[in-house]
Design an enzyme around this catalytic site. Structure first.
Site, PDB file in Angstrom:
ATOM      1  N   CYS A  20     -31.198  -2.939 -42.176  1.00 45.57           N
ATOM      2  CA  CYS A  20     -32.421  -2.141 -42.011  1.00 45.57           C
ATOM      3  C   CYS A  20     -32.344  -1.126 -40.871  1.00 45.57           C
ATOM      4  CB  CYS A  20     -33.608  -3.044 -41.711  1.00 45.57           C
ATOM      5  SG  CYS A  20     -33.982  -4.171 -43.035  1.00 45.57           S
ATOM      6  N   GLY A  46     -30.204   1.832 -44.684  1.00 45.79           N
ATOM      7  CA  GLY A  46     -30.948   1.162 -45.743  1.00 45.79           C
ATOM      8  C   GLY A  46     -31.427   2.163 -46.762  1.00 45.79           C
ATOM      9  N   ASN A 122     -35.388  -5.173 -37.690  1.00 44.34           N
ATOM     10  CA  ASN A 122     -33.972  -5.076 -38.038  1.00 44.34           C
ATOM     11  C   ASN A 122     -33.270  -6.254 -37.387  1.00 44.34           C
ATOM     12  OD1 ASN A 122     -31.230  -2.912 -37.020  1.00 44.34           O
ATOM     13  ND2 ASN A 122     -31.398  -4.245 -38.763  1.00 44.34           N
ATOM     14  N   GLY A 123     -32.618  -7.066 -38.194  1.00 45.35           N
ATOM     15  CA  GLY A 123     -31.929  -8.234 -37.655  1.00 45.35           C
ATOM     16  C   GLY A 123     -32.117  -9.410 -38.582  1.00 45.35           C
ATOM     17  N   CYS A 257     -23.736  -6.148 -31.444  1.00 38.90           N
ATOM     18  CA  CYS A 257     -22.884  -6.239 -32.643  1.00 38.90           C
ATOM     19  C   CYS A 257     -21.793  -5.166 -32.580  1.00 38.90           C
ATOM     20  CB  CYS A 257     -23.736  -6.044 -33.895  1.00 38.90           C
ATOM     21  SG  CYS A 257     -22.748  -5.906 -35.389  1.00 38.90           S
ATOM     22  N   TYR A 263     -18.658   0.867 -37.571  1.00 38.12           N
ATOM     23  CA  TYR A 263     -18.991   1.394 -38.895  1.00 38.12           C
ATOM     24  C   TYR A 263     -20.456   1.797 -39.101  1.00 38.12           C
ATOM     25  CZ  TYR A 263     -19.973   1.008 -43.938  1.00 38.12           C
ATOM     26  OH  TYR A 263     -20.415   1.210 -45.212  1.00 38.12           O
ATOM     27  N   SER A 304     -15.730   6.627 -44.117  1.00 38.44           N
ATOM     28  CA  SER A 304     -15.767   5.592 -43.087  1.00 38.44           C
ATOM     29  C   SER A 304     -14.586   5.611 -42.131  1.00 38.44           C
ATOM     30  CB  SER A 304     -15.877   4.226 -43.761  1.00 38.44           C
ATOM     31  OG  SER A 304     -14.869   4.082 -44.743  1.00 38.44           O
ATOM     32  N   ASP A 366      -8.724   3.116 -42.447  1.00 41.15           N
ATOM     33  CA  ASP A 366     -10.149   2.841 -42.672  1.00 41.15           C
ATOM     34  C   ASP A 366     -10.690   2.092 -41.462  1.00 41.15           C
ATOM     35  OD1 ASP A 366     -12.586   2.947 -43.893  1.00 41.15           O
ATOM     36  OD2 ASP A 366     -12.056   1.752 -45.640  1.00 41.15           O
ATOM     37  N   ASP A 367     -12.020   2.045 -41.375  1.00 33.57           N
ATOM     38  CA  ASP A 367     -12.643   1.418 -40.205  1.00 33.57           C
ATOM     39  C   ASP A 367     -12.570  -0.108 -40.268  1.00 33.57           C
ATOM     40  OD1 ASP A 367     -14.629   1.824 -42.411  1.00 33.57           O
ATOM     41  OD2 ASP A 367     -15.752   0.479 -41.126  1.00 33.57           O
ATOM     42  N   CYS A 403     -21.526 -13.376 -41.085  1.00 32.66           N
ATOM     43  CA  CYS A 403     -22.485 -12.908 -40.074  1.00 32.66           C
ATOM     44  C   CYS A 403     -23.836 -13.552 -40.349  1.00 32.66           C
ATOM     45  CB  CYS A 403     -22.624 -11.388 -40.137  1.00 32.66           C
ATOM     46  SG  CYS A 403     -23.921 -10.789 -39.029  1.00 32.66           S
ATOM     47  N   CYS A 454     -21.047  -9.316 -29.517  1.00 31.88           N
ATOM     48  CA  CYS A 454     -20.918 -10.365 -30.518  1.00 31.88           C
ATOM     49  C   CYS A 454     -19.620 -10.080 -31.275  1.00 31.88           C
ATOM     50  CB  CYS A 454     -22.087 -10.355 -31.498  1.00 31.88           C
ATOM     51  SG  CYS A 454     -21.848 -11.584 -32.817  1.00 31.88           S
ATOM     52  N   CYS A 457     -17.982 -12.653 -36.338  1.00 31.94           N
ATOM     53  CA  CYS A 457     -17.293 -12.563 -37.630  1.00 31.94           C
ATOM     54  C   CYS A 457     -15.789 -12.360 -37.458  1.00 31.94           C
ATOM     55  CB  CYS A 457     -17.909 -11.437 -38.474  1.00 31.94           C
ATOM     56  SG  CYS A 457     -17.943  -9.858 -37.625  1.00 31.94           S
TER      57      CYS A 457
HETATM   58  S1  SF4 Z   1     -21.180 -11.676 -36.556  1.00 29.97           S
HETATM   59 FE1  SF4 Z   1     -20.076  -9.708 -36.700  1.00 29.97          FE
HETATM   60  S2  SF4 Z   1     -21.384  -8.378 -37.961  1.00 29.97           S
HETATM   61 FE2  SF4 Z   1     -22.644 -10.134 -37.286  1.00 29.97          FE
HETATM   62  S3  SF4 Z   1     -23.680  -9.437 -35.425  1.00 29.97           S
HETATM   63 FE3  SF4 Z   1     -21.798 -10.478 -34.795  1.00 29.97          FE
HETATM   64  S4  SF4 Z   1     -20.264  -8.817 -34.660  1.00 29.97           S
HETATM   65 FE4  SF4 Z   1     -21.984  -8.045 -35.849  1.00 29.97          FE
END
Ligand code: SF4
Length: 480
Positions: A20, A46, A122-123, A257, A263, A304, A366-367, A403, A454, A457
């Site tokens: 979002c 979005g 958003n989240g 994030c 990206y 991208s 690519d990214d 994620c 973060c 992932c």
């Molecule tokens: S898990 Fe990956 S995609 Fe999700 S918030 Fe953390 S860094 Fe971002």
């Protein structure tokens, strides 16, 4: 706003998808006009539905539309049927499977004893299921399965019990997960960012009015100036023509994030003080330093991979070329029946430029890479166009875990990198070699460390407790 798991685009494969965009306008001009422009600048976050909630001096009026912002709102603009008022919030929703009606789109609006309340979010609230059950037991009705509806009801309940300031603080203690949100209570607006700051949120000034948005490019487009990011753990209140910090409650570690820089965000945005374009360029340069290869040209996967490819080219001196034509008139997602037509479908979107790629040793950048489906098809069409060697370079580290904080990557079996090393990934997509940017290289490129980003992932270790997953204090990947 949490979504259902994404159904894969049958043509291009899966790219990580944002859930979002949010925007708020507190000012002196038509809120709808400013929200409309803002939502158009945030369309990349979005595309399924958009909405605005505008306070008209007495109550909050809601208007939600399907599809792209300009198409959805067009009939209302032409008929002069847009909501009036000078304070409002807006929302773009990312396309999700199974929720094709507008009930689940933002903003959400409820009527409370404190007046109308609307929320754009958003989240993703990780404990929304248990909170929903708790609220249901108390008789709170729900129209959707979204976490935003839960969040709004928790906020309304806590404000009713404790007043606005203490109620919002208490709601922030109850709500676990990621949220950059904008709340409208009658004519007052509140920008709210979770204590770890997963998703971006920025504050700017346009004339005598204030704008809060997911990305700084919105403020630029509106002709305004950036004031600052809404800090993690902050609640900023907009009332009496100005703003003040109502709550400041950051966590001891932050968790921006990393995918925003890799990206999601527009390259002309600045996220938490870091220019997105510059960080992407550095990712490409770092990647070149870590994984050089003998080649004739560097080509990006458009759009991208462009900036990372440019960085790779600058660092190596290998010529940057556009070897793939991207059809900008092709729909984002489309279906052509039949397995054999899938290569044609890719070529409708991306077609190689034969004079560029024929008999060349190519670095294809690519990214990121999630399933590898897209990359495999691109490699196949490049080989058919005469490419001699194809070395894939990815401007971010391998994705190995889901994620839970607002990005639509939910199941492990979709990740090509989970049980494969770079050589095996290369074999499975038909490349001569594959190399990813390292986690250290990523952190260096963004200019932030473990306590600010973060990386869940990428490591399988999450900054917040997620049921069934490892928290960061566990430091091995053995359990994956
Ligand atoms: S898990 Fe990956 S995609 Fe999700 S918030 Fe953390 S860094 Fe971002």
């Amino acid at each position: 706003m949490a979504s259902q798991p994404q159904s894969c685009d049958p043509i291009t494969g899966l790219k990580p998808s944002e859930n979002c965009a949010v925007v708020g306008y507190y000012g002196t001009d038509s809120a709808f006009e400013k929200l409309y422009i803002s939502l158009r600048t945030l369309q990349h976050r979005g595309q399924e539905a958009s909405g605005v909630a505008v306070f008209d001096g007495r109550r909050i009026n809601l208007l939600k539309v399907d599809g792209y912002v300009f198409e959805g709102f067009k009939p209302y603009i032409e008929k002069g049927q847009t909501p009036e008022g000078t304070t409002g919030i807006g929302h773009n929703r990312y396309s999700t499977a199974g929720q094709k009606n507008l009930t689940g789109a933002g903003p959400f609006l409820i009527s409370t004893s404190n007046g109308d309340m609307a929320l754009s979010h958003n989240g993703e609230i990780v404990n929304h299921n248990e909170l929903r059950e708790e609220l249901k037991e108390k008789g709170v009705p729900f129209l959707t399965k979204t976490d935003t509806e839960v969040m709004l009801n928790i906020i309304a309940r806590e404000i009713k019990l404790k007043g606005v300031k203490a109620g919002l603080r208490s709601a922030m203690d109850i709500l676990k997960g990621s949220y950059s949100a904008i709340l409208l209570i009658q004519g007052k607006m509140y920008a709210i960012r979770d204590p770890m700051g997963f998703r971006p949120l920025i504050l700017g000034k346009v004339g005598n009015s204030y704008v809060v948005a997911s990305e700084s490019s919105t403020i630029d487009v509106l002709g305004g100036t950036i004031i600052r990011d809404v800090d993690p753990g902050e609640v900023i209140e907009f009332s009496d023509g100005t703003y003040n910090v109502l709550i400041r409650n950051p966590a001891t570690r932050l968790a921006h994030c990393m995918f925003e820089w890799v990206y999601f965000a527009r390259p002309d945005s600045i996220i938490d003080g870091k220019e997105v374009y510059d960080t992407r360029l550095r990712m490409g340069m770092e990647l070149a330093e870590e994984s050089p290869v003998e080649a004739d040209i560097v080509i990006p996967v458009p759009d991208s991979g462009r900036t990372q490819a440019l960085g790779y080219s600058v660092a190596t001196g290998i010529q940057y070329s556009e070897g793939l034509f991207k059809n900008r008139y092709s729909e984002r997602t489309f279906i052509i029946p039949g397995e054999t037509n899938r290569d044609i479908a890719v070529k409708i979107k991306l077609n190689p430029i034969r004079s560029v790629v024929d008999r060349k040793r190519i670095v294809l950048v690519d990214d990121s890479i999630v399933r590898g489906t897209t990359m495999k098809r691109i490699i196949s069409i490049l080989r058919n166009a005469g490419a001699k060697e194809i070395h894939v370079r990815i401007g971010s580290p391998p994705i190995v875990a889901p994620c839970y904080f607002g990005i639509d990557m939910k199941t492990r079996d979709q990740f090509i990198a989970l049980n494969k090393n770079e050589k095996e990934v290369a074999e499975s997509i038909g490349a001569d070699s594959v190399a990813y940017l390292s986690i250290e290289g990523l952190k260096k490129s963004i200019g932030m460390g473990d306590m600010e980003l973060c990386l869940g992932c990428l490591t399988g270790r999450y900054p917040l407790r997620v049921e069934g997953e490892m928290e960061e204090k566990q430091t091995t990947l053995d359990q994956l």
